[in-house]
Design an enzyme around this catalytic site. Structure first.
Site, PDB file in Angstrom:
ATOM      1  N   MET A  42      22.908  32.017  31.247  1.00 10.54           N
ATOM      2  CA  MET A  42      21.963  30.928  31.490  1.00 10.54           C
ATOM      3  C   MET A  42      22.411  30.022  32.631  1.00 10.54           C
ATOM      4  O   MET A  42      21.621  29.257  33.180  1.00 10.54           O
ATOM      5  CB  MET A  42      21.795  30.087  30.223  1.00 10.54           C
ATOM      6  CG  MET A  42      23.019  29.289  29.835  1.00 10.54           C
ATOM      7  SD  MET A  42      22.732  28.318  28.355  1.00 10.54           S
ATOM      8  CE  MET A  42      24.319  27.497  28.193  1.00 10.54           C
ATOM      9  N   LYS A  43      23.693  30.105  33.011  1.00 19.12           N
ATOM     10  CA  LYS A  43      24.211  29.241  34.063  1.00 19.12           C
ATOM     11  C   LYS A  43      23.579  29.537  35.420  1.00 19.12           C
ATOM     12  O   LYS A  43      23.663  28.716  36.346  1.00 19.12           O
ATOM     13  CB  LYS A  43      25.732  29.376  34.163  1.00 19.12           C
ATOM     14  CG  LYS A  43      26.483  28.934  32.909  1.00 19.12           C
ATOM     15  CD  LYS A  43      26.402  27.441  32.698  1.00 19.12           C
ATOM     16  CE  LYS A  43      27.326  26.979  31.588  1.00 19.12           C
ATOM     17  NZ  LYS A  43      27.310  25.516  31.425  1.00 19.12           N
ATOM     18  N   ASP A  44      22.953  30.701  35.560  1.00 19.31           N
ATOM     19  CA  ASP A  44      22.245  30.998  36.810  1.00 19.31           C
ATOM     20  C   ASP A  44      21.209  29.921  37.117  1.00 19.31           C
ATOM     21  O   ASP A  44      20.981  29.571  38.277  1.00 19.31           O
ATOM     22  CB  ASP A  44      21.522  32.349  36.721  1.00 19.31           C
ATOM     23  CG  ASP A  44      22.475  33.524  36.682  1.00 19.31           C
ATOM     24  OD1 ASP A  44      23.696  33.304  36.749  1.00 19.31           O
ATOM     25  OD2 ASP A  44      21.999  34.671  36.570  1.00 19.31           O
TER      26      ASP A  44
END
Length: 455
Positions: A42-44
């Site tokens: 999810m850090k994208d």
């Protein structure tokens, strides 16, 4: 559909219904599977948001260098953005992070600097401090600072929250997520509560982190901080992206429970996810057991992919060595403490005490090692064999202050750590420390573990 670059594929990850690990729980449990992002986490989302906002603000210029402290996943997102946009990357990481995370970042062209875990956040050796120093020293560099950069939570407010609301058809009643930098929890929670103020948010914390205690008391308690193994969740600081007013409840999860649930998700649900995903699901289900009712719909964020943890939670030998796969011996730190009589008192020395007085204390109490305190905090330790070696070399040390001869502090462990975990964390010479529910400090030695094993 044809995309112009890989970063255009970020977002629109699926909601998947859990069917087995939630057995017996009322209501519906859905998970948002973030490893469908191109960087497998999810850090994208927040990585590309931080980069693009910095470009708009003129902070990040062509040919620049992105420098960030990361547990791995944010680095991957930033690296993908850097490849597409033509930047260099330097990442600092704590040495507890998996080798896979380090290797993956190097594979996408980043320079990785590994820093010690067990130091304060403001220590010049910490991965926070090293990243800041590099940013100061390297011209035309950008330090996103995912902890305090509000583009982090905005990314989830603009994408994750709307996706969950749309895909759940607006029927979500509970949202749960691990809290690290706080972006995915706070940004998503803000959007969901704007759509329906009745949505309940549950933040998942880990033992060794300050979040839960701070939420419930408003006190930043350094006694809550001690080393833990789970990656990407919990903190020893209060990031600006953590908006406690948007988090209704916190649940703490042990390293062991998180690791076991991670493996269960893979084997029982076909979800090959990362370690903090196990934390999120275990903690959310613990909350759900007591609070969800028929007709409720809970959504849990699963942050990343299992490939980051092949050498840890998916490695049987590693799991056994940490007492996570099976318990060779029954018993916990809590049980060791409970077996002591009510008159127990920890033997300690103060940093300003004379060495000769500390020696007399150790002899009088028949102990071989004691913690060193200052203002109620553990700041170091003394062990008889190392102290003896120092005094033989320099007899005058017996008249010095304890601060001149003390060693590093003993490690703190969680109250429910098993005997396997306790034995694996004991150094060759030092004992370990644990706090009970009343925050009283207890020492556990090899003798205590051997006694517990033979009972």
């Amino acid at each position: 559909m044809i995309y112009n670059s890989i970063i255009e594929t970020i977002g629109n990850t699926p909601l998947v219904r859990l069917n087995k690990v939630n057995k017996g729980i009322k209501g519906e449990i859905l998970v948002k599977v973030e490893y469908f992002n191109p960087g497998n986490s999810m850090k994208d989302r927040m990585a590309i948001k931080m980069v693009e906002d910095a470009e708009i603000a003129g902070i990040l210029k062509p040919g620049g260098t992105i420098i960030e402290g990361t547990s791995g996943n944010t680095g991957m997102g930033l690296a993908l953005a850097a490849i597409v946009k033509g930047y260099k990357c330097i990442f600092t990481m704590a040495d507890k992070q998996s080798k896979e995370k380090i290797d993956i970042l190097k594979a996408v062209g980043a320079e990785v600097i590994v820093c010690p875990t067990n130091v304060a956040s403001d220590d010049p050796r910490s991965y926070y401090s090293v990243a800041k120093k590099l940013n100061q020293d390297i011209p035309n560099s950008f330090y996103p600072n995912q902890y305090d950069n509000l583009s982090n939570w905005k990314a989830h407010y603009e994408t994750t929250g709307p996706e969950i609301w749309k895909d759940s058809e607006g029927k979500i009643t509970h949202y749960a997520a691990g809290v690290g930098t706080g972006g995915s929890m706070s940004g998503t929670a803000k959007f969901l509560k704007e759509q329906n103020p009745e949505v309940i948010t549950v933040g998942i914390d880990t033992y060794g982190s300050v979040f839960k205690k701070y939420k419930e008391t408003g006190v930043f308690d350094e006694n809550e901080i001690y080393p833990y193994l789970t990656e990407g969740i919990g903190e020893d600081i209060l990031p600006k992206n953590v908006d406690f007013s948007l988090i209704d409840h916190f649940v703490k999860v042990t390293d062991k429970d998180a690791a076991i649930m991670t493996r269960r998700l893979s084997r029982e649900e076909g979800l090959f996810v990362g370690w903090s995903c196990g934390s999120a699901v275990h903690g959310a289900l613990e909350y759900a057991k007591e609070n969800l009712k028929e007709g409720d719909r809970m959504v849990i964020i699963l942050p990343d992919h299992g490939t980051r943890y092949l050498g840890k939670v998916y490695n049987d030998e590693w799991m056994r060595n940490h007492g996570f796969l099976e318990n060779k011996f029954s018993g916990t730190a809590r049980e060791i403490i409970s077996s002591r009589n009510g008159s127990y008192q920890l033997v300690v020395s103060n940093k300003s005490d004379k060495v000769k007085d500390a020696i007399a204390l150790m002899n009088g109490k028949s102990v071989s090692q004691i913690p060193v305190m200052e203002d109620g905090n553990v700041v170091g330790s003394i062990t008889d064999n190392k102290l003896l070696a120092k005094i033989i070399l320099n007899p005058e040390l017996k008249d010095a202050n304890v601060s001149e001869v003390m060693e590093d502090s003993m490690k703190f462990v969680a109250l429910d750590s098993t005997l396997d975990v306790l034995s694996s964390m004991l150094d060759k010479e030092k004992a370990i420390l644990v706090r009970d529910e009343n925050h009283q400090i207890h020492i556990i030695t090899k003798h205590d573990i051997l006694e517990a094993i033979t009972k």
